[in-house]
Write an enzyme that holds these catalytic residues in place. Structure first.
Site, short mmCIF file in Angstrom:
data_model
loop_
_atom_site.label_atom_id
_atom_site.label_comp_id
_atom_site.label_asym_id
_atom_site.label_seq_id
_atom_site.Cartn_x
_atom_site.Cartn_y
_atom_site.Cartn_z
CD GLN A 1 -4.25 1.44 -3.31
OE1 GLN A 1 -3.55 2.43 -3.54
NE2 GLN A 1 -4.18 0.76 -2.18
CB SER B 1 -6.94 3.00 -0.41
OG SER B 1 -5.57 3.36 -0.41
CG ASP C 1 -2.10 0.98 1.07
OD1 ASP C 1 -2.58 1.16 -0.05
OD2 ASP C 1 -2.52 1.56 2.09
#
Length: 289
Positions: free
Chosen positions: A278, A228, A204
């Site tokens: 993502q 996110s 991440d």
């Protein structure tokens, strides 16, 4: 193993509190919200503890539903969806204050032989002579907001060495491509699942912000709202999180206040060990400037 890495391993280990129910501590990285990588790693840890050791995680797909509170623990509820002849599926819900903040599905499989191929690792400079992200941040310490300064300048459990260097406080438009080397800052136990928890945690870092590069924007700017929305991770084989891994990231698209990024993770031998995607909110708020 450094103390900060030992703390991170403990953070990802989780406390069983009931059948299919686990509790994890939270880590304050200096932001208002809980770091998404913590929830990714802890969710994978919770799911893995309900699957036989011979079945290894090969994918996880998750959605961030609400901002998490870095000052509170997180409870993880695991639903044992299916145990088939070769695959096991688990659904995990992360809960704070009685509400789900993240949900994901994870799939596990026995090792099998079969067709194999991969794309080649990009040719980039190795990590040996590159400055770490912490060293680069220390050079700009005076630009970091004072409430966050101590958190940003403290020792890190994951050492990151950017190949693609940029100034987050004076961003310039550039191609949406980024390369960084990273590894755990210390020797880890030979527990394959632990190395995958740590990769999930580290996956991440910096991925979503790749979609900001063409626009000359960063998360440090007051007129940007960045968060996110979802995260998917595929594991292609065994890996060592305490040896250098190359994270090659790019963003092929952004629009409708969303940015889409993807990443490929290679070991030093050039083997593709994981793939990541993502999508996140990258909302420009002129009224916040």
């Amino acid at each position: 193993m450094s103390q900060v890495l030992e703390d991170l391993v403990d953070l990802l280990t989780l406390e069983p509190i009931e059948e299919n129910l686990f509790r994890g501590r939270s880590q304050d990285l200096g932001f208002r919200q809980l770091f998404g990588g913590q929830v990714l790693g802890q969710s994978l840890s919770a799911a893995s503890q309900t699957v036989e050791e011979a079945r290894h995680v090969h994918s996880m797909h998750g959605y961030f539903l609400r901002p998490g509170d870095a000052g509170l623990p997180v409870v993880y509820q695991v639903d044992r969806v299916r145990d088939g002849g070769s695959f096991s599926t688990r659904r995990v819900t992360a809960i704070q204050k009685g509400h789900p903040i993240f949900t994901c599905s994870a799939s596990f499989q026995y090792d099998e032989s079969g067709f194999a191929h991969q794309i080649a690792m990009p040719q980039v400079v190795g990590p040996e002579n590159l400055p770490s992200e912490l060293e680069l941040t220390q050079q700009r310490a005076h630009l970091i907001p004072e409430p966050m300064r101590d958190k940003m300048l403290c020792a890190k459990p994951i050492e990151v060495r950017p190949v693609t260097e940029k100034d987050p406080f004076n961003p310039q438009p550039m191609d949406p491509v980024k390369y960084v080397w990273f590894r755990a800052d210390g020797k880890l136990a030979d527990i394959p699942a632990l190395h995958k928890y740590l990769l999930a945690y580290a996956s991440d870092f910096g991925l979503l912000t790749t979609s900001l590069l063409p626009h000359g924007k960063t998360v440090w700017q007051k007129d940007m709202q960045v968060a996110s929305l979802d995260h998917a991770l595929w594991f292609h084989g065994e890996l060592r999180a305490d040896d250098w891994l190359l994270y090659a990231m790019d963003s092929p698209w952004a629009g409708n206040s969303r940015g889409f990024s993807r990443g490929s993770v290679y070991n030093r031998a050039g083997q593709l060990v994981a793939s990541v995607t993502q999508e996140g909110l990258i909302r420009h708020r002129e009224d916040w400037a």
